[in-house]
Structures are given as C-alpha cells and as structure tokens.
Design an enzyme around this catalytic site. Structure first.
Site, mmCIF file in Angstrom:
data_model
loop_
_atom_site.group_PDB
_atom_site.id
_atom_site.type_symbol
_atom_site.label_atom_id
_atom_site.label_comp_id
_atom_site.label_asym_id
_atom_site.label_seq_id
_atom_site.Cartn_x
_atom_site.Cartn_y
_atom_site.Cartn_z
ATOM 1 N N GLU A 45 0.864 -1.194 0.000
ATOM 2 C CA GLU A 45 0.000 0.000 0.000
ATOM 3 C C GLU A 45 0.897 1.239 0.000
ATOM 4 O O GLU A 45 2.108 1.129 0.234
ATOM 5 C CB GLU A 45 -0.879 0.010 1.260
ATOM 6 C CG GLU A 45 -1.821 -1.175 1.327
ATOM 7 C CD GLU A 45 -2.691 -1.164 2.587
ATOM 8 O OE1 GLU A 45 -2.583 -0.204 3.387
ATOM 9 O OE2 GLU A 45 -3.459 -2.120 2.745
ATOM 10 N N PRO A 46 0.307 2.405 -0.198
ATOM 11 C CA PRO A 46 1.143 3.620 -0.215
ATOM 12 C C PRO A 46 2.015 3.755 1.034
ATOM 13 O O PRO A 46 3.157 4.194 0.951
ATOM 14 C CB PRO A 46 0.111 4.750 -0.301
ATOM 15 C CG PRO A 46 -1.080 4.123 -0.978
ATOM 16 C CD PRO A 46 -1.101 2.694 -0.546
ATOM 17 N N SER A 59 8.029 -2.384 2.509
ATOM 18 C CA SER A 59 8.857 -3.365 3.229
ATOM 19 C C SER A 59 8.225 -3.734 4.566
ATOM 20 O O SER A 59 8.318 -4.877 5.009
ATOM 21 C CB SER A 59 10.247 -2.773 3.483
ATOM 22 O OG SER A 59 10.880 -2.511 2.258
ATOM 23 N N GLY A 94 29.102 -3.399 -26.123
ATOM 24 C CA GLY A 94 29.467 -2.020 -26.452
ATOM 25 C C GLY A 94 28.239 -1.205 -26.810
ATOM 26 O O GLY A 94 27.154 -1.413 -26.251
ATOM 27 N N GLU A 103 8.520 -8.587 -4.061
ATOM 28 C CA GLU A 103 8.450 -9.729 -3.115
ATOM 29 C C GLU A 103 9.539 -9.604 -2.038
ATOM 30 O O GLU A 103 10.081 -10.611 -1.564
ATOM 31 C CB GLU A 103 8.451 -11.066 -3.852
ATOM 32 C CG GLU A 103 7.240 -11.167 -4.774
ATOM 33 C CD GLU A 103 6.810 -12.553 -5.166
ATOM 34 O OE1 GLU A 103 7.241 -13.526 -4.533
ATOM 35 O OE2 GLU A 103 6.016 -12.654 -6.122
HETATM 36 C C1 LIG Z 1 6.856 -3.664 -10.693
HETATM 37 C C2 LIG Z 1 6.435 -3.967 -9.298
HETATM 38 C C3 LIG Z 1 5.482 -4.945 -9.068
HETATM 39 C C4 LIG Z 1 5.061 -5.226 -7.773
HETATM 40 N N1 LIG Z 1 4.088 -6.167 -7.571
HETATM 41 C C5 LIG Z 1 3.556 -6.326 -6.332
HETATM 42 C C6 LIG Z 1 2.442 -7.182 -6.118
HETATM 43 O O1 LIG Z 1 1.954 -7.839 -7.030
HETATM 44 N N2 LIG Z 1 1.921 -7.271 -4.875
HETATM 45 C C7 LIG Z 1 2.422 -6.574 -3.827
HETATM 46 O O2 LIG Z 1 1.893 -6.698 -2.722
HETATM 47 N N3 LIG Z 1 3.500 -5.745 -3.989
HETATM 48 C C8 LIG Z 1 4.065 -5.607 -5.220
HETATM 49 N N4 LIG Z 1 5.137 -4.754 -5.411
HETATM 50 C C9 LIG Z 1 5.619 -3.997 -4.275
HETATM 51 C C10 LIG Z 1 6.980 -4.431 -3.770
HETATM 52 O O3 LIG Z 1 6.903 -5.650 -3.100
HETATM 53 C C11 LIG Z 1 7.499 -3.273 -2.899
HETATM 54 O O4 LIG Z 1 7.828 -2.220 -3.782
HETATM 55 C C12 LIG Z 1 8.706 -3.670 -2.068
HETATM 56 O O5 LIG Z 1 8.335 -4.589 -1.071
HETATM 57 C C13 LIG Z 1 9.363 -2.441 -1.412
HETATM 58 O O6 LIG Z 1 8.428 -1.616 -0.804
HETATM 59 P P1 LIG Z 1 8.448 -0.031 -1.128
HETATM 60 O O7 LIG Z 1 8.452 0.122 -2.597
HETATM 61 O O8 LIG Z 1 7.350 0.603 -0.376
HETATM 62 O O9 LIG Z 1 9.833 0.458 -0.590
HETATM 63 P P2 LIG Z 1 10.189 0.866 0.924
HETATM 64 O O10 LIG Z 1 9.703 -0.188 1.836
HETATM 65 O O11 LIG Z 1 9.766 2.251 1.157
HETATM 66 O O12 LIG Z 1 11.777 0.794 0.874
HETATM 67 C C14 LIG Z 1 12.584 1.828 0.330
HETATM 68 C C15 LIG Z 1 14.040 1.450 0.554
HETATM 69 O O13 LIG Z 1 14.299 1.310 1.954
HETATM 70 C C16 LIG Z 1 14.833 0.036 2.234
HETATM 71 N N5 LIG Z 1 14.353 -0.425 3.547
HETATM 72 C C17 LIG Z 1 13.089 -0.394 4.032
HETATM 73 N N6 LIG Z 1 13.041 -0.929 5.249
HETATM 74 C C18 LIG Z 1 14.304 -1.342 5.541
HETATM 75 C C19 LIG Z 1 14.911 -1.993 6.649
HETATM 76 N N7 LIG Z 1 14.200 -2.359 7.722
HETATM 77 N N8 LIG Z 1 16.231 -2.248 6.611
HETATM 78 C C20 LIG Z 1 16.981 -1.893 5.530
HETATM 79 N N9 LIG Z 1 16.457 -1.286 4.450
HETATM 80 C C21 LIG Z 1 15.144 -1.018 4.446
HETATM 81 C C22 LIG Z 1 14.330 -0.854 1.124
HETATM 82 O O14 LIG Z 1 15.141 -2.014 0.980
HETATM 83 C C23 LIG Z 1 14.399 0.091 -0.068
HETATM 84 O O15 LIG Z 1 15.707 0.116 -0.568
HETATM 85 C C24 LIG Z 1 5.601 -4.515 -6.691
HETATM 86 C C25 LIG Z 1 6.597 -3.546 -6.914
HETATM 87 C C26 LIG Z 1 6.995 -3.281 -8.205
HETATM 88 C C27 LIG Z 1 8.050 -2.228 -8.413
#
Ligand SMILES: Cc1cc2nc3c(=O)[nH]c(=O)nc-3n(C[C@H](O)[C@H](O)[C@H](O)COP(=O)(O)OP(=O)(O)OC[C@H]3O[C@@H](n4cnc5c(N)ncnc54)[C@H](O)[C@@H]3O)c2cc1C
Length: 382
Positions: free
Chosen positions: A127-128, A132, A339, A363
């Site tokens: 969700e927004p 993670s 290249g 994931e």
């Molecule tokens: C193309 C695409 C398809 C997707 N499909 C699905 C889907 O089908 N279903 C679904 O549920 N989700 C889906 N996702 C979501 C995806 O699982 C999330 O984008 C991912 O889990 C990361 O969450 P976030 O984007 O909110 O990043 P954030 O959680 O905001 O993380 C931002 C950065 O902070 C780091 N970070 C966060 N917490 C920690 C921590 N505790 N320790 C160290 N580093 C940390 C992360 O590693 C990352 O580098 C999809 C994403 C994409 C891009």
C-alpha cells in the site's frame, strides 16, 4: 547428493524452452515496446499448462514439483521476462495460497479457471504507506452481517489490470471487537472494485502493474482465505514460495544475457581478433557463468526443501537475494560486452538490463532478504 535432473524435469526444460523460443520470442520485444499484455500469448501458455504448474490434476493443473516449476519460470523468463512475471505471480502467490489455505468450496470455485488460464490471479499486500513493512497495511474490512465491507487502496499490483480474483491482504474488524490481519479473495466484478491506471515502468513492461481501490466492496465471508486471523502468516509463507519464482525469473534473464554475451564476443572483431580473445571480456563471461551456476543451485535447493516439507524461509530469501544480484550484474556486463550495440533497442540486451532490476525489489527488497536471512541465522537456523 544428486546434481542430475530427473527425466521429467529435463523434459520440462526442453519442452518449455522450445515453446518459449517458438511462441514467446517473436512477442517479447513487441509487448515490451507497446507495454501491453498479450491475451493471445496467455492462450498459448495454456497449451503447456503454464497457469497451473503445481496445481493437482484434479483442478486441471500439471502437478509438477518445485524444481520443474523453477525450470519453467527460468525458461519463460529467458525469452520473455514480462511473461515470466505474469506466470510466476499467478502460480506462486495467487493460485498457491488458494490451494494451500482455501476451503474445498474455494478451490472448486477458483482453481479450475486459474489452472486453465481462463482467469488470472495475483497477490496484493503493498500500500502507499506499507511496502517493506508489511505489518503496516491500512486497508480495512469491517464485518457486516454475512460480509466484510472492504475499503482502502493497494499499489504496484502485478497482474492488477488483468486479474479476475486477487489474494488481498487487509486488516479486519469483527462485530465482537476482534481485530487482526486477514487475506480475502476479492473478485474483479464485485461492486466498488476499481482498477487504477497502468504504471509506466522501466522494465517488465509487458506485465500490467496497477493500483487498486476498494470502495465499500462487500466481500462475502466465504471469501476469507484460511482462518480469519491468519492473514499475516499466509502472506509470509506465500512470499517464501513466491521468492523461489522471482529468483528463477532473475536466473532466466541472467542466462539470456550471458548467452548473448558469449555469442556476440565470439563474432565481434576488434584489433583483428574476436573480442572474446581479450581477457577483459572473457573474464566477464567466466564470472557470469560461475554466478549463474551458483544461483541455479540455490534456487533448486530452496525448491527441493519446499517439496520435502522442510523449512525453506532462509533458503528462499537467499536464492532470491543472490539470483537477483548476480542477474543484475550479468545484464550489466552483457551490455558492456556488446558495447554501443548493446545500448540500442535492436538487440534484446538492453531489455534484459531494464527487466532485471525489479527482481531486487518486489516480493521483498534485497535489504529485506538480508534481514530475513540474518533473523533466521540469529534464531539458530545456521
Ligand atoms: C513492478 C512492481 C510490481 C510489484 N508487484 C507487487 C504485487 O503484485 N503485490 C504486492 O503486494 N507488492 C508488489 N510490489 C511492491 C513491492 O513488493 C514493494 O515495492 C517492495 O516490497 C518495497 O516496498 P516499497 O516500494 O514501499 O519500498 P520501501 O519499503 O519504502 O523501501 C525503500 C528502501 O528502503 C529500504 N528499507 C526499508 N526498510 C528497511 C529496513 N528495515 N532495513 C533496511 N532497508 C530497508 C528498502 O530495501 C528500499 O531500498 C511490486 C513492486 C513493483 C516495483
């Protein structure tokens, strides 16, 4: 320890490879260019039972083991990673939890259509405000008579524009005051279910990613997956399985990049020699080959443990972390070996380079994979 694939697994590799080279190869650059999912390809995939790879025959599936599953995803992704994504999400985080935690009524209602590819599925938790940190979801399902009334929104939903039913993670609130997290089977034709616009992405462009909005969607109680309060457990265990598929996908992309780099380096002449004669190039190939082999063994080990009903949380995180990392590196090096030609859209290497990045994100990001591996180690699973 036996490193030899079983005859059936070898057959899966050769038949999926043949299918992918014949059917997917012409489509792959087009769905990438147009950012369009191909329903025609989906129909073709039904012919090799790609929509029900591990579902029992009773529901129309192919009932294959997890190594065969990994091989299938690797081979599809070697040719078309977008299609590999659609297929792996449908199978591993969509159909799998319905099979594992669903009631017999739910299985009979959903699985035959999912196995045949008549209907596509997926899994939506992000969700927004909850990426993670999966425990931070805010979507809420409130008990009301025989239904739960669902409100909230999801983002980044793989297969979001094409799925007929999705496993949706949500908070719940019962009339008796009980609260928690649950997994609901939410169907596209339910009133109040709205699909957002398709995301414009760097890679995996042939797979439609969308947001979803739930506006007072009445989800009948019979669509609760497993026990009402098991949502978080279902999500975590489902992702353990899903990550093997994402790792296999990364592996397929890496393999494709590597094969192209080998071929190109043998044919490209500079300084009156094939560039493969230069150690600066051939060492890249050696590193790719070694990394890919190591990643494949990690994927197979996680798949083997799953099939043998042993713990595999750590191993599935390891294979996803490692395969996605070496795959990103392999595509980068393959492009370098090509290249300037590698930078052009005439060759598929730039597509591999774009497609691969997200395997380190969805994931669970690579950082979260390391968190899971470290947690497992520190709990004694050394
Ligand atoms: C193309 C695409 C398809 C997707 N499909 C699905 C889907 O089908 N279903 C679904 O549920 N989700 C889906 N996702 C979501 C995806 O699982 C999330 O984008 C991912 O889990 C990361 O969450 P976030 O984007 O909110 O990043 P954030 O959680 O905001 O993380 C931002 C950065 O902070 C780091 N970070 C966060 N917490 C920690 C921590 N505790 N320790 C160290 N580093 C940390 C992360 O590693 C990352 O580098 C999809 C994403 C994409 C891009």
């Amino acid at each position: 320890m036996n490193f030899e694939l079983k005859d059936k697994q070898k057959l899966v590799r050769s038949s999926v490879r043949k299918f992918s080279e014949e059917v997917l190869a012409p489509v792959a650059p087009i769905i990438d260019r147009d950012a369009e999912f191909s329903w025609d390809t989906a129909k073709e995939l039904s012919k090799i039972n790609a929509w029900g790879i591990q579902l029992p025959e009773k529901y129309g599936g192919a009932d294959l083991d997890s190594i065969s599953y990994s091989i299938t995803i690797e081979e599809i992704s070697r040719i078309c990673a977008s299609t590999g994504l659609t297929v792996t999400v449908h199978n591993s985080v969509g159909a799998y939890p319905i099979y594992k935690w669903g009631s017999e009524e739910q299985k009979e209602k959903f699985l035959p259509d999912l196995a045949s590819g008549n209907k596509i599925t997926g899994f939506t938790w992000t969700e927004p405000n909850a990426g993670s940190d999966a425990s931070g979801i805010e979507c809420l399902a409130v008990e009301d008579g025989d239904d739960f009334v669902l409100n909230g929104s999801k983002i980044f939903v793989t297969n979001g524009a094409i799925a007929s039913v999705l496993v949706v993670g949500t908070r719940f609130k019962k009339e008796n005051g009980e609260e928690g997290m649950t997994a609901l089977l939410v169907e596209k034709d339910m009133e109040g279910y709205e699909i957002g616009t398709k995301e414009d992405k760097l890679g995996m462009r042939g797979n439609p990613t969308t947001s979803l909005y739930f506006n007072n969607v009445r989800v009948p109680k019979e669509n609760v997956l497993g026990k009402i309060s098991d949502g978080f457990k279902i999500a975590m265990q489902t992702l353990d399985v899903g990550r093997i598929g994402i790792a296999a996908q990364a592996l397929g992309i890496a393999q494709a990049a590597y094969e192209h780099a080998v071929e190109y380096s043998k044919g490209r002449i500079q300084f009156r020699k094939p560039i493969s004669n230069f150690q600066g190039v051939s060492f890249k190939l050696a590193e790719m080959a070694t990394n890919i082999d190591a990643a494949r063994l990690l994927v197979y080990r996680a798949a083997y443990l799953k099939d043998n009903r042993e713990r595999f949380t750590k191993e599935s995180a390891m294979c996803k972390y490692y395969a996605s990392k070496i795959a990103r590196k392999a595509t980068q090096e393959a492009l370098q070996v090509h290249g300037g030609y590698g930078y052009m859209k005439d060759l598929p290497v730039e597509r591999y380079y774009r497609d691969v990045k997200v395997t380190e994100i969805y994931e669970g990001t690579s950082e979260i994979m390391k968190l899971i591996i470290a947690q497992q180690i520190l709990r004694g699973n050394i």
